[in-house]
Design a protein around this motif. Structure first.
Motif, mmCIF file in Angstrom:
data_model
loop_
_atom_site.group_PDB
_atom_site.id
_atom_site.type_symbol
_atom_site.label_atom_id
_atom_site.label_comp_id
_atom_site.label_asym_id
_atom_site.label_seq_id
_atom_site.Cartn_x
_atom_site.Cartn_y
_atom_site.Cartn_z
ATOM 1 N N ASP A 74 -3.535 2.178 -0.561
ATOM 2 C CA ASP A 74 -4.921 1.727 -0.400
ATOM 3 C C ASP A 74 -5.847 2.947 -0.432
ATOM 4 N N LYS A 115 -2.882 0.087 8.529
ATOM 5 C CA LYS A 115 -2.691 -1.329 8.862
ATOM 6 C C LYS A 115 -2.612 -2.184 7.588
ATOM 7 N N VAL A 116 -2.738 -1.550 6.402
ATOM 8 C CA VAL A 116 -2.720 -2.298 5.135
ATOM 9 C C VAL A 116 -1.267 -2.638 4.751
ATOM 10 N N PRO A 117 -0.952 -3.940 4.591
ATOM 11 C CA PRO A 117 0.438 -4.354 4.369
ATOM 12 C C PRO A 117 1.142 -3.653 3.200
ATOM 13 N N THR A 118 0.445 -3.496 2.060
ATOM 14 C CA THR A 118 1.110 -2.859 0.913
ATOM 15 C C THR A 118 1.455 -1.406 1.239
ATOM 16 N N THR A 119 0.550 -0.742 1.947
ATOM 17 C CA THR A 119 0.827 0.643 2.344
ATOM 18 C C THR A 119 1.950 0.675 3.376
ATOM 19 N N GLN A 120 1.934 -0.279 4.283
ATOM 20 C CA GLN A 120 3.004 -0.339 5.287
ATOM 21 C C GLN A 120 4.372 -0.461 4.634
ATOM 22 N N ALA A 121 4.433 -1.278 3.556
ATOM 23 C CA ALA A 121 5.713 -1.471 2.864
ATOM 24 C C ALA A 121 6.197 -0.151 2.261
ATOM 25 N N SER A 131 7.380 2.288 5.025
ATOM 26 C CA SER A 131 8.649 1.981 5.703
ATOM 27 C C SER A 131 9.825 2.705 5.034
#
Ligand code: ATP
Ligand code: MG
Length: 425
Positions: A192, A210-216, A219
C-alpha cells in the motif's frame, strides 16, 4: 444571536456525567503506581520541538506529521508534547536524577497529536504512564508489566491480551532492517502507499500495517527474533520467565513494533477486541539508548503509556457503574429570613459532615419548582425551611426517591441525624 464557537476537532470536553469515571481511572492508577514505589513527576505540556525530534525520531509519524509545533512570540520553536517519555528523560537529566540512580516515575496528563479523529483516536488525548531508569535486567520489564496488569485488574478489565516482542539492540536491528528492506523491495509493487513510503524511511513500521494485502506480504517477511544478539535473546527469555512466574499470560507477536524510534529489546502492548481498530490501550517497552542520546550518562530504561480515553471507552463498554457524584441533599428555602438561616446552616452542615454533597437552592422560586430542581440534582433528600419551620426551630425532611412520609427534625439535631437518613454510598 451570534454564531457560537465550537471546540477544536479532536479535542473533547469531559462533562460532569463522565468525570467520575475519569477520576476513578486517575485515582486507581495513582494508587497502583504508588504501591510499586513509583513517584509522580509533573512535566510541562510544552517543550522545545528539538526535544521530540531527537527523542522520538525525525522520521516517525509522530514528529513528521502529527506534532503541534510552532514558533512562540519570541521566535522559539516549541511543541505541545505528543508523548511523555521525552520530557521525563529531559527532566531526569536536567535535575540529575538519573545518573547512577534507580528511579521510578509515573505521570499523567494530556498529549497532542494531529491525527484523523475517530473513536478512540483524538488530537488531545490523555496518557498515564510509568518510566523506570537505571535498571538493565528483565526483572524491571516484568515489574512494569505486573503493575499495568494490576491496574487493569483493579479497573475490572477481563479480556485484555498482552503481546510482547523484542526489537533487539542497535546492531541486530540494523541487520534485520537491511534484510527486511531487501524482502519488501521484492514486493514493493504490491505494498500500500503508506508502506511504500515507509519502506525506506521507517521500514519496521511496515510490519504493523493494518492493510490486509500488506499484512499478507509481511507474514512471509524475515522475523526480527531470528536476528537478536545473545544479550537481547537472554533478556527476552528472562522477561518471559518472569511473566510466567507471576502467572501473567502473553503472546509473542513477532510483528509488534513501536511507532517511536527509541525502543530497544522488549516491547509490549495490551490490546482488546472491544474497541475496533483502536484496540491498543497500553504500549511500551525498553529504551536503553535514549538517555545517552539525549545527553545524559548511559542509563537503561523501560516504561509504558496507556491511553486514558480508550480505558474509559472500555469501562463504558463493560458497563462499569460508579456511584454518581451528584448531590445527596437539596436545601429548599421559602422567605428571606429562612433563606438567610439556611445559608448559614448549609455551611455548618458542610463543615461538620465532610463528604456531604449539599446543594442550596438559589434564585428563590415556589416550593414546587424548588423540589423539581431537587429531583434533577439527583439528591435523595430535600430539606425544606420556611417561615413556619424557622419559627419552630425545625426543618422538614422529604425523601425524594422512596415513598416515605415527611418528617420534621429540630435544627439543633440536624448534624447528628442527617447522615443516618442518607442511603449508604
Ligand atoms: P496507535 O498505533 O494506536 O496510533 P501509537 O503507537 O501511536 O498508537 P503510543 O505512542 O505508543 O501509541 O501511545 C501509547 C498509547 O496511547 C496507545 O496505545 C493508545 O492507547 C494511546 N494513544 C496514542 N495516540 C492516541 C490518540 N491519538 N488518541 C487516543 N489515544 C491515543
Ligand atoms: Mg499513533
Amino acid at each position: 444571536m451570534s454564531k457560537s464557537i465550537q471546540a477544536i476537532r479532536g479535542m473533547n470536553d469531559v462533562l460532569p456525567a463522565d468525570s467520575a469515571l475519569w477520576r476513578h481511572v486517575f485515582n486507581t492508577a495513582a494508587e497502583v503506581f504508588g504501591a510499586y514505589g513509583y513517584g509522580e513527576i509533573r512535566l510541562p505540556i510544552v517543550e522545545r520541538t528539538e526535544l521530540f525530534k531527537r527523542a522520538v525520531g525525525e522520521v516517525t509519524d509522530v514528529v513528521e506529521k502529527e506534532m503541534y509545533a510552532f514558533a512562540d512570540r519570541g521566535g522559539e520553536e516549541i511543541a505541545l508534547r505528543p508523548e511523555g517519555t521525552a520530557g521525563c528523560v529531559r527532566a531526569g537529566i536536567e535535575h540529575g536524577l538519573l545518573h547512577n540512580q534507580q528511579q521510578r516515575f509515573w505521570y499523567a496528563g494530556p498529549m497532542f497529536r494531529y491525527e484523523r479523529p475517530q473513536a478512540g483516536r483524538y488530537r488531545q488525548f490523555h496518557q498515564i504512564g510509568v518510566e523506570a531508569y537505571g535498571m538493565a535486567g528483565p526483572d524491571v520489564d516484568v515489574e512494569v508489566i505486573a503493575l499495568s496488569a494490576r491496574l487493569f485488574k483493579r479497573l475490572g478489565f477481563r479480556d485484555l491480551t498482552l503481546e510482547i516482542n523484542s526489537l533487539g539492540g542497535k546492531e541486530a536491528r540494523a541487520a534485520y532492517r537491511a534484510a527486511l528492506v531487501a524482502f519488501l523491495e521484492r514486493h514493493e509493487a504490491s505494498l500500500d502507499e503508506d508502506s511504500k513510503r515507509r519502506l525506506h524511511s521507517n521500514p519496521l513500521r511496515v510490519l504493523d500495517s493494518k492493510v490486509p494485502t500488506t499484512q499478507a506480504i509481511v507474514s512471509e517477511a524475515p522475523k526480527l527474533l531470528d536476528y537478536l544478539e545473545a544479550d537481547s535473546l537472554s533478556h527476552f527469555e528472562g522477561f518471559q520467565q518472569g511473566l510466567a512466574d507471576l502467572g501473567i499470560g502473553y503472546v509473542v507477536n513477532t510483528r509488534l513494533v513501536r511507532g517511536l524510534d527509541y525502543y530497544t529489546k522488549g516491547v509490549f502492548e495490551w490490546t482488546t477486541r472491544q474497541l475496533g481498530a483502536q484496540g491498543t490501550v497500553c504500549a511500551g517497552g525498553r529504551y536503553d539508548g535514549l538517555v545517552e542520546q539525549m545527553g545524559g550518562a548511559p542509563t537503561p530504561a523501560v516504561g509504558f503509556g496507556a491511553g486514558v480515553e480508550r480505558l474509559i471507552l472500555l469501562l463504558q463498554a463493560q458497563a462499569v457503574n460508579l456511584p454518581s457524584a451528584g448531590s445527596q441533599v437539596y436545601f429548599c428555602t421559602l422567605g428571606e429570613a429562612a433563606e438567610r438561616e439556611a445559608r448559614k446552616l448549609a455551611e455548618t452542615l458542610r463543615e461538620q459532615l465532610p463528604g456531604l454533597r449539599l446543594v442550596l437552592n438559589a434564585g428563590g422560586g415556589k416550593l414546587k419548582s424548588q423540589l423539581g430542581r431537587a429531583d434533577k440534582s439527583g439528591a435523595s433528600l430535600a430539606l425544606v425551611l420556611g417561615e413556619a419551620e424557622l419559627a419552630r426551630g425545625a426543618v422538614q425532611v422529604k425523601s425524594l426517591r422512596q415513598s416515605l412520609p415527611d418528617q420534621e427534625l429540630a435544627l439543633s439535631e440536624l448534624v447528628a441525624r442527617l447522615p443516618g437518613l442518607l442511603p449508604a454510598a
